[in-house]
Scaffold this active site. Structure first.
Site, PDB file in Angstrom:
ATOM      1  N   HIS A  42      18.722  22.053  56.128  1.00 37.57           N
ATOM      2  CA  HIS A  42      17.719  23.030  55.705  1.00 37.57           C
ATOM      3  C   HIS A  42      18.427  24.328  55.338  1.00 37.57           C
ATOM      4  CE1 HIS A  42      15.647  26.737  57.184  1.00 37.57           C
ATOM      5  NE2 HIS A  42      14.724  26.325  56.337  1.00 37.57           N
ATOM      6  N   GLY A  50      -1.038  29.658  51.333  1.00 38.18           N
ATOM      7  CA  GLY A  50      -0.018  29.122  50.440  1.00 38.18           C
ATOM      8  C   GLY A  50      -0.338  27.716  49.980  1.00 38.18           C
ATOM      9  N   ARG A  51       0.502  27.209  49.107  1.00 30.11           N
ATOM     10  CA  ARG A  51       0.296  25.879  48.527  1.00 30.11           C
ATOM     11  C   ARG A  51       0.795  24.826  49.508  1.00 30.11           C
ATOM     12  NH1 ARG A  51       3.200  22.394  44.909  1.00 30.11           N
ATOM     13  NH2 ARG A  51       1.783  21.313  43.480  1.00 30.11           N
ATOM     14  N   ASN A  95      17.291  28.421  53.682  1.00 32.75           N
ATOM     15  CA  ASN A  95      16.262  29.324  53.186  1.00 32.75           C
ATOM     16  C   ASN A  95      16.879  30.702  53.025  1.00 32.75           C
ATOM     17  OD1 ASN A  95      14.168  31.594  54.190  1.00 32.75           O
ATOM     18  ND2 ASN A  95      13.076  30.032  53.029  1.00 32.75           N
TER      19      ASN A  95
END
Length: 309
Positions: free
Chosen positions: A109, A265-266, A111
């Site tokens: 991961h 959010g999506r 970000n």
């Protein structure tokens, strides 16, 4: 607080980072390509989600860019900053999660993000801003050379900004990616930082770029070493079992997941981090002395991998 970095410059970097990471992953996979999904958010902003599925190396890989705005911060973003409750906000970031096919290749991961808040019309207060992000590694079968390479690459990425940052970001990563309900780390850690603006706008942005640029050099050599390792049903079953821990962390503890869902959010992009296949076995324990037991006894224990011989 010092002046904020240029928002267009941050956006341009993040879009380019997404392009470069996707190109490197496609080259390593050698079979599948990313599908691009452009989307908009009713309250403001949108994003570019890219998904690679059923590849030669990656069973599922998601690399998402988003740039979204809102008029009121959700609770997940104000728990530690109550003074920002109800403030307008803006967030940009690139987030990725890679679920490999071969159990000997770790999940990973990464970000990197920029966040600002307090843009209320007519407000006299200066908006606050910060950077955050990092990367972490979740192996199913541990290899010391992989752990050392991962952490030394992480250490080298932040070394130009002072010797104190790597141990600080590493400790934060070990603390954050921890399943409290299991009393168990998610993986072997890496780097994690949030609310970071202490170096000023220009230098803090340089730190973000250093972390983002280090991901492929940290991860791709590990994939190349392990992707052709022979494996069977035992290893696959353990991989799917351990993926369950990944799902538990992301749904129960991850602040990014909570922020995305609470801010409207999506959902498809927020939950792209989840693996395509997973299993839960009731009260399963690894066989003593097995490679599966070694994961728990050696690799799921915080240690100074970068400092090892």
């Amino acid at each position: 607080m010092s002046s904020a970095p240029s928002l267009p410059a941050v956006r341009d970097y993040l879009l380019d980072l997404q392009d470069r990471i996707c190109a490197a992953l496609e080259a390593e996979d050698g079979q599948a390509r990313f599908h691009t999904d452009l989307w908009t958010r009713p309250e403001g902003g949108g994003g570019r989600t890219r998904i690679l599925a059923e590849g030669g190396v990656f069973e599922k890989a998601g690399v998402a860019f988003s740039h979204v705005q809102g008029t009121k911060l959700p609770p997940s973003a104000t728990a530690h900053r109550p003074e920002l409750a109800g403030k307008a906000w803006e967030a940009l970031g690139v987030s990725l999660v890679l679920h490999p096919r071969n159990p000997y290749v770790p999940t990973s991961h990464m970000n990197v993000r920029f966040f600002s808040a307090g843009h209320d019309a007519g407000a006299a207060a200066t908006p606050v801003w910060w950077f955050g992000g990092g990367f972490d590694l979740t192996p199913y079968y541990g290899f010391r050379e992989d752990a050392v390479h991962w952490h030394r690459t992480a250490r080298a990425a932040v070394a130009p900004f002072g010797p104190a940052l790597y141990p600080r970001f590493k400790d934060t990563c070990d603390t954050y990616f921890f399943l409290k309900h299991r009393q168990e780390p998610r993986g072997i850690g890496g780097l994690f930082f949030d609310d970071f603006n202490e170096l000023g706008g220009t230098r803090s942005f340089e730190l973000l770029r250093a972390v983002g640029d280090a991901f492929i050099p940290a991860y791709r050599p590990i994939v190349a070493r392990r992707k052709a390792t022979p494996h069977g049903e035992r290893e696959r079953r353990f991989q799917l079992y351990r993926r369950g821990r990944y799902v538990e962390f992301n749904l129960v503890w991850d602040r990014g997941t909570h922020f995305g869902l609470q801010s409207g959010g999506r959902t498809e992009s927020i939950l792209m981090s989840l693996p395509p296949l997973v299993r839960w076995d009731y009260d399963w324990k690894p066989e003593p002395g097995s490679p599966e037991a070694e994961l728990y006894e050696v690799f799921l224990q915080p240690r100074d991998w970068a400092g090892q011989d």
